[in-house]
Scaffold this active site. Structure first.
Site, PDB file in Angstrom:
ATOM      1  N   ASP A   1       1.007  -1.536   0.135  1.00 13.47           N
ATOM      2  CA  ASP A   1      -0.143   0.129  -0.091  1.00 13.47           C
ATOM      3  C   ASP A   1       0.690   1.334   0.153  1.00 13.47           C
ATOM      4  O   ASP A   1       2.393   1.512  -0.854  1.00 13.47           O
ATOM      5  CB  ASP A   1      -0.744   0.096   1.622  1.00 13.47           C
TER       6      ASP A   1
ATOM      7  N   TYR B   1     -12.768   7.988  -2.866  1.00 15.24           N
ATOM      8  CA  TYR B   1     -11.490   8.674  -1.352  1.00 15.24           C
ATOM      9  C   TYR B   1     -10.289   9.328  -1.394  1.00 15.24           C
ATOM     10  O   TYR B   1     -10.463  10.173  -0.555  1.00 15.24           O
ATOM     11  CB  TYR B   1     -11.509   6.779  -0.802  1.00 15.24           C
TER      12      TYR B   1
ATOM     13  N   TYR C   1      -1.799  11.452   1.601  1.00 17.23           N
ATOM     14  CA  TYR C   1      -2.732  11.627   0.821  1.00 17.23           C
ATOM     15  C   TYR C   1      -2.598  13.032   0.013  1.00 17.23           C
ATOM     16  O   TYR C   1      -2.278  13.913  -1.043  1.00 17.23           O
ATOM     17  CB  TYR C   1      -4.235  11.008   0.621  1.00 17.23           C
TER      18      TYR C   1
ATOM     19  N   HIS D   1      -7.103  -6.473  -0.592  1.00 21.88           N
ATOM     20  CA  HIS D   1      -6.131  -5.407  -0.004  1.00 21.88           C
ATOM     21  C   HIS D   1      -5.336  -5.708   0.453  1.00 21.88           C
ATOM     22  O   HIS D   1      -3.383  -5.460   0.093  1.00 21.88           O
ATOM     23  CB  HIS D   1      -6.520  -4.174  -0.105  1.00 21.88           C
TER      24      HIS D   1
END
Length: 316
Positions: free
Chosen positions: A101, A150, A230, A295
């Site tokens: 990730d 998201y 992010y 995931h």
């Protein structure tokens, strides 16, 4: 688990918590969001028993590691800087790198910035994404998936945190960790986190005590540190212009679940299997697509993943 040692080191202006176990060649594990060193609990035990020194930090912003408040402190240069400082602090020259990730994203940057410190890389979930000099990454995602995607919803500081406050931390963790839909995860403003189901029962690979460990840490820290990764996506893009077009020049094995959301982003399968990935990562030696894998593959299929990591790194 009680054999795992926990220490704090000083690196790159922050204090970083690391979990470690074993002796031998070093394997450095990099976790994702919303995760911690704990995501690698199975691999730490498995690979240390096979003769490796396994180290899994809480990355900047997570768990017991310092969390600077500003998103501007979370570029890939900051995070890789923390990891180089970690290795220097411990007197380690080169490592086997294992990422998942966000940890995979950081691992790709690590290999671009400092290939001299990496023996080989096993990366999971997020394939290499060469820098597009014409478009910022968040703009590209917005164009693909819209404002409710998201990552786009995570951009505005304070907005998603406010939605998170309506839920206990354990149920937030369950929503994230148990998702198995390969569709793009969206959080429409009118629904917020209600758009994602909280499972009534946990899958066999995730225990209540696992959820509670994650929840206990995120209850203390909140999610801001992780969300800042992010929010720094476009900043990293701005700062990394000099590395445009550079290939990943370390030996690589890539693993992804066939239900992983990242594997179903338009164009990704074609990139991985039709030559683009191999062009940008010329020492790519193996791609493994795990059937019925979602995931959080390193936790969902721990023995399989540990074996895949070991099979690759023991060649070097």
């Amino acid at each position: 688990m009680e054999k795992i040692e926990h220490t704090t080191i000083s690196t790159n202006g922050i204090n970083m918590h690391i979990a470690s176990i074993g002796t031998g060649p070093v394997v450095l594990f990099l976790h994702g969001f919303p995760e911690l060193w704990y995501s690698w609990r199975h691999q730490l035990l498995s690979l240390s028993s096979l003769g490796y020194r396994c180290i899994a930090p809480d990355l900047r912003g997570f768990g017991d590691t310092d969390a600077p408040p500003s998103p501007a402190s979370y570029s890939a240069l900051h995070i890789v800087g923390d990891l180089i400082g970690l290795l220097d602090n411990l007197g380690i020259d080169r490592v086997f790198l294992v990422g998942h990730d966000w940890g995979a994203v950081i691992a790709w940057w690590f290999c671009l910035f400092r290939p001299d410190r990496v023996k080989a890389l096993v990366n999971m979930s997020v394939a290499f994404s060469p820098r597009n000099p014409k478009r910022k990454p968040v703009d590209g995602l917005r164009a693909l998936f819209g404002d409710d995607y998201y990552i786009c919803r995570f951009q505005e500081p304070g907005e998603i945190e406010k939605e998170f406050t309506g839920y206990d931390t354990a149920s937030i963790m369950k929503k994230f960790l148990t998702g198995r839909s390969p569709k793009p995860p969206c959080l429409p403003k009118e629904l917020g986190l209600r758009a994602w189901k909280t499972p009534e029962t946990l899958p066999p690979w995730l225990l209540e005590e696992d959820v509670n460990y994650f929840a206990s840490k995120f209850s203390k820290t909140g999610f801001v540190g992780g969300l800042n990764y992010y929010r720094a996506l476009n900043l990293t893009w701005e700062l990394t212009g000099p590395w445009t077009g550079l290939q990943i020049k370390v030996p690589v094995k890539f693993i992804v679940g066939d239900l992983d959301i990242t594997y179903h982003i338009p164009g990704v399968k074609e990139y991985i299997h039709n030559g683009g990935f191999k062009r940008d990562v010329p020492f790519l030696q193996e791609v493994v697509v795990i059937e019925d894998g979602a995931h959080f593959i390193n936790q969902e299929k721990p023995d399989e993943i540990s074996q895949h990591v070991y099979d690759f790194i023991q060649k070097f």
